[in-house]
Write a protein that holds these residues in place. Structure first.
Motif, mmCIF file in Angstrom:
data_model
loop_
_atom_site.group_PDB
_atom_site.id
_atom_site.type_symbol
_atom_site.label_atom_id
_atom_site.label_comp_id
_atom_site.label_asym_id
_atom_site.label_seq_id
_atom_site.Cartn_x
_atom_site.Cartn_y
_atom_site.Cartn_z
ATOM 1 N N LEU A 1 0.823 -1.208 0.000
ATOM 2 C CA LEU A 1 0.000 0.000 0.000
ATOM 3 C C LEU A 1 0.861 1.264 0.000
ATOM 4 N N GLY A 2 2.192 1.078 0.031
ATOM 5 C CA GLY A 2 3.088 2.221 0.118
ATOM 6 C C GLY A 2 3.110 2.830 1.505
ATOM 7 N N MET A 3 2.813 2.009 2.498
ATOM 8 C CA MET A 3 2.722 2.502 3.866
ATOM 9 C C MET A 3 3.570 1.632 4.789
ATOM 10 N N ALA A 4 4.201 2.271 5.747
ATOM 11 C CA ALA A 4 4.918 1.555 6.802
ATOM 12 C C ALA A 4 4.016 1.483 8.035
ATOM 13 N N ALA A 5 4.340 0.575 8.923
ATOM 14 C CA ALA A 5 3.562 0.443 10.159
ATOM 15 C C ALA A 5 3.583 1.755 10.954
ATOM 16 N N ALA A 6 4.696 2.472 10.911
ATOM 17 C CA ALA A 6 4.783 3.753 11.627
ATOM 18 C C ALA A 6 3.802 4.770 11.052
ATOM 19 N N HIS A 7 3.609 4.752 9.737
ATOM 20 C CA HIS A 7 2.629 5.657 9.115
ATOM 21 C C HIS A 7 1.230 5.315 9.603
ATOM 22 N N TYR A 8 0.927 4.021 9.617
ATOM 23 C CA TYR A 8 -0.381 3.562 10.092
ATOM 24 C C TYR A 8 -0.613 4.024 11.526
ATOM 25 N N SER A 9 0.382 3.832 12.382
ATOM 26 C CA SER A 9 0.245 4.224 13.789
ATOM 27 C C SER A 9 -0.006 5.718 13.934
ATOM 28 N N LEU A 10 0.723 6.505 13.158
ATOM 29 C CA LEU A 10 0.557 7.952 13.228
ATOM 30 C C LEU A 10 -0.825 8.365 12.732
ATOM 31 N N ASN B 1 5.428 7.251 21.617
ATOM 32 C CA ASN B 1 6.683 6.874 22.261
ATOM 33 C C ASN B 1 7.846 6.869 21.263
ATOM 34 N N VAL B 2 7.915 7.951 20.488
ATOM 35 C CA VAL B 2 9.018 8.152 19.551
ATOM 36 C C VAL B 2 9.542 9.569 19.732
ATOM 37 N N THR B 3 10.640 9.876 19.086
ATOM 38 C CA THR B 3 11.224 11.204 19.225
ATOM 39 C C THR B 3 10.422 12.225 18.424
ATOM 40 N N PRO B 4 10.465 13.479 18.848
ATOM 41 C CA PRO B 4 9.812 14.524 18.051
ATOM 42 C C PRO B 4 10.377 14.600 16.629
ATOM 43 N N GLN B 5 11.662 14.304 16.472
ATOM 44 C CA GLN B 5 12.268 14.316 15.142
ATOM 45 C C GLN B 5 11.643 13.238 14.246
ATOM 46 N N ALA B 6 11.405 12.060 14.813
ATOM 47 C CA ALA B 6 10.783 10.976 14.039
ATOM 48 C C ALA B 6 9.377 11.376 13.613
ATOM 49 N N VAL B 7 8.631 11.993 14.526
ATOM 50 C CA VAL B 7 7.280 12.448 14.188
ATOM 51 C C VAL B 7 7.334 13.514 13.107
ATOM 52 N N ALA B 8 8.258 14.459 13.236
ATOM 53 C CA ALA B 8 8.366 15.532 12.245
ATOM 54 C C ALA B 8 8.630 14.955 10.857
ATOM 55 N N SER B 9 9.490 13.958 10.777
ATOM 56 C CA SER B 9 9.801 13.325 9.496
ATOM 57 C C SER B 9 8.576 12.619 8.923
ATOM 58 N N LEU B 10 7.880 11.862 9.764
ATOM 59 C CA LEU B 10 6.678 11.153 9.311
ATOM 60 C C LEU B 10 5.581 12.134 8.901
ATOM 61 N N VAL B 11 5.401 13.179 9.695
ATOM 62 C CA VAL B 11 4.379 14.177 9.379
ATOM 63 C C VAL B 11 4.681 14.820 8.031
ATOM 64 N N ALA B 12 5.928 15.184 7.807
ATOM 65 C CA ALA B 12 6.307 15.802 6.528
ATOM 66 C C ALA B 12 6.017 14.856 5.365
ATOM 67 N N ARG B 13 6.342 13.591 5.534
ATOM 68 C CA ARG B 13 6.113 12.603 4.471
ATOM 69 C C ARG B 13 4.615 12.455 4.184
ATOM 70 N N LEU B 14 3.819 12.357 5.251
ATOM 71 C CA LEU B 14 2.377 12.183 5.061
ATOM 72 C C LEU B 14 1.712 13.467 4.564
ATOM 73 N N GLU B 15 2.270 14.583 4.947
ATOM 74 C CA GLU B 15 1.771 15.860 4.441
ATOM 75 C C GLU B 15 2.056 15.964 2.936
ATOM 76 N N ASP B 16 3.247 15.549 2.520
ATOM 77 C CA ASP B 16 3.594 15.548 1.097
ATOM 78 C C ASP B 16 2.662 14.647 0.289
ATOM 79 N N ARG B 17 2.201 13.593 0.914
ATOM 80 C CA ARG B 17 1.269 12.668 0.248
ATOM 81 C C ARG B 17 -0.170 13.180 0.266
ATOM 82 N N GLY B 18 -0.394 14.280 0.973
ATOM 83 C CA GLY B 18 -1.736 14.830 1.065
ATOM 84 C C GLY B 18 -2.634 14.099 2.048
ATOM 85 N N GLN B 19 -2.030 13.335 2.961
ATOM 86 C CA GLN B 19 -2.809 12.544 3.915
ATOM 87 C C GLN B 19 -2.967 13.225 5.266
#
Length: 151
Positions: free
Chosen positions: A39-48, A68-86
């Protein structure tokens, strides 16, 4: 608990509840990764996405704490999902420097598809354990989480 004379831990250390939890979580995460990948998704994306769905308006810092992850990890995931329009950031109503996170329609669609995959994994577990033992396991895991939080 008996201390093993030959080593730094008890002979039954790998039979502890915490190791059983770790083995189970590792197996479930690996299966999620495998089944969500097409689906082009990682488990971390699903969790977020799931966490933002459950608590719309979370900030990145709140999301990091809950996942229970670092703010940097969240920022990276958020940016990726934002780029995808999700996912989208919206200004906080009272704090001008804070942004809230919300799912977009595309994010809701992606979460719906991914959650169906995760529900299949849940069903696989329930099929193996049976519905009563699966419900009992869920209750016991909740009790274990409460026991750890109490300390």
């Amino acid at each position: 608990m008996r201390q093993d004379d030959e080593g730094p831990v008890a002979a039954d250390a790998l039979d502890r509840v915490t190791w059983a939890l770790r083995r189970t979580e590792s197996a479930v995460q690996a299966l999620k990764e495998q089944r969500l990948r097409p689906l082009g998704m990682a488990a971390a994306h699903y969790s977020l996405l799931m966490r933002v769905h459950a608590d719309p308006g979370l900030t990145g810092a709140e999301l990091a704490r809950r996942l229970n992850v670092t703010p940097q990890a969240v920022a990276s995931l958020v940016a990726r999902l934002e780029d995808r329009g999700q996912l989208e950031r919206r200004p906080h109503p009272r704090h001008r420097h804070v942004q809230e996170l919300h799912l977009t329609d595309a994010g809701q669609d992606a979460l719906r598809v991914a959650d169906a995959v995760v529900a299949e994994i849940e069903q696989q577990i329930t099929d193996k354990l049976g519905p009563e033992d699966a419900a009992r396991l869920t209750a016991l895991l909740g009790q274990a989480a409460d026991a750890v939080r109490e300390t």
